[in-house]
Design an enzyme around this catalytic site. Sequence first.
Site, PDB file in Angstrom:
ATOM      1  N   ASP A 128       0.815  -1.228   0.000  1.00  0.00           N
ATOM      2  CA  ASP A 128       0.000   0.000   0.000  1.00  0.00           C
ATOM      3  C   ASP A 128       0.845   1.273   0.000  1.00  0.00           C
ATOM      4  O   ASP A 128       0.375   2.322   0.422  1.00  0.00           O
ATOM      5  CB  ASP A 128      -0.972   0.020   1.199  1.00  0.00           C
ATOM      6  CG  ASP A 128      -1.980  -1.117   1.128  1.00  0.00           C
ATOM      7  OD1 ASP A 128      -2.281  -1.578   0.012  1.00  0.00           O
ATOM      8  OD2 ASP A 128      -2.464  -1.548   2.185  1.00  0.00           O
ATOM      9  N   GLU A 129       2.081   1.175  -0.461  1.00  0.00           N
ATOM     10  CA  GLU A 129       2.922   2.369  -0.457  1.00  0.00           C
ATOM     11  C   GLU A 129       3.399   2.796  -1.839  1.00  0.00           C
ATOM     12  O   GLU A 129       4.231   3.687  -1.967  1.00  0.00           O
ATOM     13  CB  GLU A 129       4.136   2.159   0.466  1.00  0.00           C
ATOM     14  CG  GLU A 129       3.708   1.917   1.890  1.00  0.00           C
ATOM     15  CD  GLU A 129       4.779   2.245   2.906  1.00  0.00           C
ATOM     16  OE1 GLU A 129       5.922   2.518   2.506  1.00  0.00           O
ATOM     17  OE2 GLU A 129       4.446   2.212   4.101  1.00  0.00           O
TER      18      GLU A 129
END
Lengths: 278, 278, 278, 278
Positions: free
Chosen positions: C222-223
């Site tokens: 999720d980065e």
Amino acid sequence: MPKNILLVDCNDSRGLVHAITGALLKHSLNITMNQEFVDKESSRFFMRTEFDGPLDGVSLVNELTAILPLGALIKLCDQQPKKIVLLVTREPHCLGDILIRHEFKQLQATILGVISNHDSLRNLVERFDLPFHFVSHEKISRQEHEQKILKLIQGMNPDFIVLAKYMRILSPHLVDLFPSKIINIHHSFLPAFAGAKPYQQAFDRGVKVIGATAHFVTEQLDEGPIIFQRVIPVNHSHSAQDMANAGIDVEQIVLSSSLKLLCEDRIFISGNRTIIFD
Amino acid sequence: MPKNILLVDCNDSRGLVHAITGALLKHSLNITMNQEFVDKESSRFFMRTEFDGPLDGVSLVNELTAILPLGALIKLCDQQPKKIVLLVTREPHCLGDILIRHEFKQLQATILGVISNHDSLRNLVERFDLPFHFVSHEKISRQEHEQKILKLIQGMNPDFIVLAKYMRILSPHLVDLFPSKIINIHHSFLPAFAGAKPYQQAFDRGVKVIGATAHFVTEQLDEGPIIFQRVIPVNHSHSAQDMANAGIDVEQIVLSSSLKLLCEDRIFISGNRTIIFD
Amino acid sequence: MPKNILLVDCNDSRGLVHAITGALLKHSLNITMNQEFVDKESSRFFMRTEFDGPLDGVSLVNELTAILPLGALIKLCDQQPKKIVLLVTREPHCLGDILIRHEFKQLQATILGVISNHDSLRNLVERFDLPFHFVSHEKISRQEHEQKILKLIQGMNPDFIVLAKYMRILSPHLVDLFPSKIINIHHSFLPAFAGAKPYQQAFDRGVKVIGATAHFVTEQLDEGPIIFQRVIPVNHSHSAQDMANAGIDVEQIVLSSSLKLLCEDRIFISGNRTIIFD
Amino acid sequence: MPKNILLVDCNDSRGLVHAITGALLKHSLNITMNQEFVDKESSRFFMRTEFDGPLDGVSLVNELTAILPLGALIKLCDQQPKKIVLLVTREPHCLGDILIRHEFKQLQATILGVISNHDSLRNLVERFDLPFHFVSHEKISRQEHEQKILKLIQGMNPDFIVLAKYMRILSPHLVDLFPSKIINIHHSFLPAFAGAKPYQQAFDRGVKVIGATAHFVTEQLDEGPIIFQRVIPVNHSHSAQDMANAGIDVEQIVLSSSLKLLCEDRIFISGNRTIIFD
């Protein structure tokens, strides 16, 4: 080094971006931002360029005139604050918002003065050490009233006139004197609910969104080129008065955002549409 | 235990909430959600109550009838899926969105069938094993065409009729047969751009937002009570066609959201306005 | 005449726009849209140009290579549909939305197949006559499972891999094989609520907006670079489950909008940020 | 007749709405608006009722105490303006917005004074004839500084303390003295980007929306119950500074909207969440 802005508005033809960037390059000017758009309907080319560098403006404009299509509008802007005059009636919210932004240099504008057909906002304006001109419309004709206002405006010689909830209709005569220089905030998402009492109209129609529109003023009431619109949701629990209260936030943001675009030379007008490089 | 919904629509008077909650309490019904609204214009009271508990519906309604003002509309709903019929023309996006939500039980609705004046969406509908009825409007009169459609609808006996981009105008006669039972999606933020080609109208006016409106169909085209509206921003680079493409997302969300509200018994109609308990 | 797209990503230097437009002009290509951006942090120049005209691609790229800074990335795209593979788990809404848009050519993409670790969405996919590959994760190691999926993907050789609510974490190994080619939809406005159960996290924190984020997948969960985000308001009456239901609309719009941007060659990646010419 | 507001916050049990509306009816009070909510997590019941009528407050509260569950919080509000104190540092926009709304009675609040650790906003505050208290934090300890501020606040005895861009962290000691009475505006959509420099954090992460959050202040920095949040889209062309400029509008609307809710007695706190009857 000062930031400069070049605006070009001309008939479209192949190679315009290349030609204009070539002229800037020749002058050793450094482009920091460039935006262009071709309106296919009108075959018109629009370009806004920000650049740094020591500027020989006359020579640059002459060169551009030579290479651009006949009739090209070429404008060099120096990012000086625009001089504006505000017209208001009795509602304080749009005026107050602009005064605060003006005070803290968030607008590239200098307010020359505020004109009103009521005296009630004098106190607010004078809190900010700005001139307030009360021109009562009572006991004189509509024409006389407008003449007085016109004289005041002409005395101040503004770049733009901002109707910040001015509740009177300007005559075509006055509008014609300031082409593309007057902006107005209307409290509906135009073209819905033009004219008087838009919140009451919105309530009567039972809409689920309300909004505000900033636009240039033309001879046709509420029909000039639109600059900015925004809406907020409402529901069955909103009376016309609740809508008016809720609309305050939208109105002031729409007007001050539009004023910002205007003072930063980001707006072109093409027929009845605006081209906005934001 | 099944969830039940009570809808009350009656003239306002003091003590209604107390009286209605008293009747539910007496039946040992447990209120899990209660919403009420008084329309001050019409002095009308609206209430939607969700409750659990073993229900003797007849007796409850009788009691409420006794204590509520004369002429009160009282409706008990059992949260069964509503039966709907869809009318479409050629655009697939609203239909497709509804078919997917229907397939995965995201709507409290059962689609009985899809009717169209073109055959092009047959394949999409039949992918979901639903009946598709093609009723060509060619070579027959407008009246004959509508008669055929009416017959199909009546054969299915739906609770609601959903115009999911149906590009023909229904006659007052047909509309009258299904009062407050037909909803339509119009691709503009009404009342702006009613009628044909709203995106072209929006482009011509140079607006900075476009939107969609779901509303009940009444005899007056695009003037029925509005259920839901939403807008998205556009700018000078959007052609009318670009606006139409961008509008797809808004149209389908506005229609399916409205259909959900309808099927969950969340909408009251008060004159030309809706009261929506969401 | 086919529309072509030129993408340039190189170190910034003065005169790039002029040089590139000059090369296109020399080839008698007609620019219909041009967008450029300089990322000041990285001193990197990005430009996307749409143009018409008979194209000698090899010669154009050679010329651009000669005039652009060393290491410039130059890409000519022909607007053919991109080939994509979808990975899903059990939730149908994002998949359904993409299938409908794919069916009606609203995405510039061809779906090669859908892979899932559950069999429950087979029926939906097969309704659209597309290949569905069920790869159970039961009774095998995480590594074995991923190997099977990798083999399937490699067999199809897609341009992009779309995680349309795929609820398993890809290993850095697999991610490395497809740099800047995998996009994911996460059901929160990242960086808030990364990881598992974002709606429950949002409920627990008591936020007043929820949202969704589409991003490129990198080794860090999720980065990766964010493509698109959108939010909707919620209030105290929303349970975590209500938020999940309300979030469906946002998730599918965020994913399909991002996929559209991707397939139309509108996205550049600059470090951990995206530059998007929409 | 004055409008009154009744707030009830108690353990949930069957029949509460009926019981409370019964007590109001017995006192011949006319309910004009009623909102209730049951927080299922905590089994807590919340109700806000607006009513007209001649009020014997003591007797009404006594009766409600008798019929409501033990430990019920019962509050009668008379719609008098709330007394507030503002704490600011150097940024003028939130303060300016509140001053204008205060001046024109758009907030149900009376500003007792403005406290700052810098002297730069004195002029703005004094333009509105309000007391400005400059408490420099230089050459004294954090604790001494806060003691001086505390003494000023206690001298004014406000209902609420509003941190309108106050850039210092209050100690748990001070926060504990004013439970549920201090609100803060944070310039991010919390929980993303808590702490210092949220716009820089947002830029570094490459987000596509930025926002603002108003919340109650608790001992944990930026973790108190959230009142209101709103976001606006940004894109790759926004530097951290551009985001900060764009965020101004959102910050001031989020703060003034929250302040309005607070002063109109529309907010309940339930654990770390707010229940807002708007």
